[in-house]
Write an enzyme that holds these catalytic residues in place. Structure first.
Site, PDB file in Angstrom:
ATOM      1  N   CYS A   1       0.841  -1.197   0.000  1.00 12.76           N
ATOM      2  CA  CYS A   1       0.000   0.000   0.000  1.00 12.76           C
ATOM      3  C   CYS A   1       0.876   1.247   0.000  1.00 12.76           C
ATOM      4  O   CYS A   1       1.316   1.709   1.049  1.00 12.76           O
ATOM      5  CB  CYS A   1      -0.931  -0.016   1.209  1.00 12.76           C
ATOM      6  SG  CYS A   1      -1.994   1.429   1.280  1.00 12.76           S
TER       7      CYS A   1
ATOM      8  N   CYS B   1      -0.396   4.119   2.019  1.00 11.40           N
ATOM      9  CA  CYS B   1      -0.249   3.981   3.480  1.00 11.40           C
ATOM     10  C   CYS B   1       1.195   4.240   3.908  1.00 11.40           C
ATOM     11  O   CYS B   1       1.444   4.862   4.918  1.00 11.40           O
ATOM     12  CB  CYS B   1      -0.590   2.569   3.953  1.00 11.40           C
ATOM     13  SG  CYS B   1      -1.962   1.806   3.136  1.00 11.40           S
ATOM     14  N   ASP B   2       2.140   3.709   3.145  1.00  9.04           N
ATOM     15  CA  ASP B   2       3.515   3.631   3.644  1.00  9.04           C
ATOM     16  C   ASP B   2       4.535   4.471   2.883  1.00  9.04           C
ATOM     17  O   ASP B   2       5.692   4.563   3.312  1.00  9.04           O
ATOM     18  CB  ASP B   2       3.969   2.153   3.629  1.00  9.04           C
ATOM     19  CG  ASP B   2       3.084   1.301   4.514  1.00  9.04           C
ATOM     20  OD1 ASP B   2       2.629   1.815   5.550  1.00  9.04           O
ATOM     21  OD2 ASP B   2       2.827   0.142   4.167  1.00  9.04           O
TER      22      ASP B   2
END
Ligand code: NDP
Length: 317
Positions: free
Chosen positions: A134, A137-138
């Site tokens: 992701c 997300c990261d």
């Protein structure tokens, strides 16, 4: 055996929306959260495209809000996995955590989808330590660093573009000599000065002990191997619908997405309804999943009402 009117499987936007509607219709839904309570949105950061949140919202906070709304109208939310189902008769039978059986008049499937992985041991071992599925997300953790992204579809292209704005350099690994992504997304990737696309290239191994330090690549045409020094390794090779336990009962496409009757949430089994990403391989958006959860609840409500009439008529005869 416990008997419920509506059993909802899954706790993403589809499941909780189905729960809000079913609870407000007085159907006392029971919702099983599954292995990732809150679903895929709990592993993302800001959600800026969900209507009603003008300033954006954290994905995990949004799912807390969804849950509270479902609980407010009396949904019973339980921890636990549905491990098997039996749709051979009616009411439908659902087994929780391989032991407890429940009978449900209607079942709403909102089990979503999960990211696919390459299946390398090194990928598993370094998951969360530089390996991620992701980018949104990261990506933030790799500011100014070099990363790899694997995949050549729209998701990979979108995530590569996203990463290119944060990191120093993105290497995009495309296993064939062309990308699957739409033309506009391909153009975006090709125009980014810090994205280098490596065609005919696969991952041989992710390198590193405690964190990602590099990747060993293999050229799929020549077989030649080489190493790149990177700190992040992103996998964007698609998603797998979480529908394995239904495969003996429900019509699905070849990739496991449940076939719902177009314009409805109805499956081939009366009283079983499919919602959210488990039946949507095209849009895969929270707002669509929520809308489809609403359809599931309305279809379930109608089904139960019709069953009640049918049973009342049978008693009279
Ligand atoms: P896709 O299935 O479209 O693409 C997956 C990609 O990963 C393919 O290029 C595939 O390669 C590659 N791949 C699969 N397995 C491996 C592997 N083991 N090693 C290396 N590469 C691999 O998935 P997406 O998630 O990209 O998209 C899913 C759907 O969502 C699509 O319909 C897409 O259009 C849509 N979508 C739309 C967006 C938008 O419009 N903004 C954004 C994101 C998704 P190969 O091509 O060789 O098979």
């Amino acid at each position: 055996m416990e008997k419920v009117k509506v059993l909802i499987i899954g706790s993403g936007p589809a499941g909780f929306t189905a729960a809000v509607y079913a609870a407000r219709a007085g159907l006392k839904p029971v919702l099983y959260q599954g292995g990732q309570p809150g679903g895929q949105l709990t592993i993302t950061t800001d959600v800026e495209n969900y209507p009603g949140y003008p300033e954006g919202v954290q994905g995990s906070q949004m799912m807390v809000d969804f849950q509270k709304q479902a609980e407010r109208f009396g949904t019973e939310i339980r921890l636990g996995m549905v491990t098997s189902v039996d749709f051979s008769g009616w009411p439908h039978k659902v087994t929780i955590d391989q032991k407890d059986e429940i009978e449900a008049e209607a079942v709403i499937i909102s089990t979503g989808a999960s990211a696919k992985w390459l299946g390398l041991e090194s990928e598993q071992r370094l998951n969360g330590m530089g390996v991620s599925a992701c980018a949104v997300c990261d990506g933030f953790f790799f500011r100014g660093q070099d990363v790899v992204i694997v995949g050549a579809g729209d998701t990979a292209a979108e995530e590569a573009s996203y990463l290119s704005k944060i990191v120093n350099k993105v290497y995009m690994l495309v296993r064939r000599d062309e990308m699957r992504a739409s033309t506009i997304m391909q153009q975006r990737v090709k125009n980014a000065p810090n994205i280098e696309i490596l065609f005919n290239t696969s991952t041989d191994e992710v390198l590193g002990g405690e964190s990602v330090e590099g990747v060993r690549l293999v050229n799929n045409v020549t077989g030649e191997k080489k190493e790149l020094k990177v700190q992040g390794f992103f996998v964007a090779i698609g998603h797998q619908p979480n529908t394995e336990i239904f495969k003996d009962w429900l019509d699905m496409d070849e990739t496991g997405y449940i076939n719902a009757v177009p314009g409805t949430s109805k499956t081939n089994i009366p009283g079983v309804f499919a919602t959210g990403d488990a039946q949507d391989k095209v849009y895969r958006q929270a707002v669509i999943a929520a809308g489809s959860g609403c359809m599931g609840a309305l279809d379930a409500e109608k089904f139960i009402a019709e069953k009640e009439v049918e049973m009342a008529e049978r008693e009279v005869m």
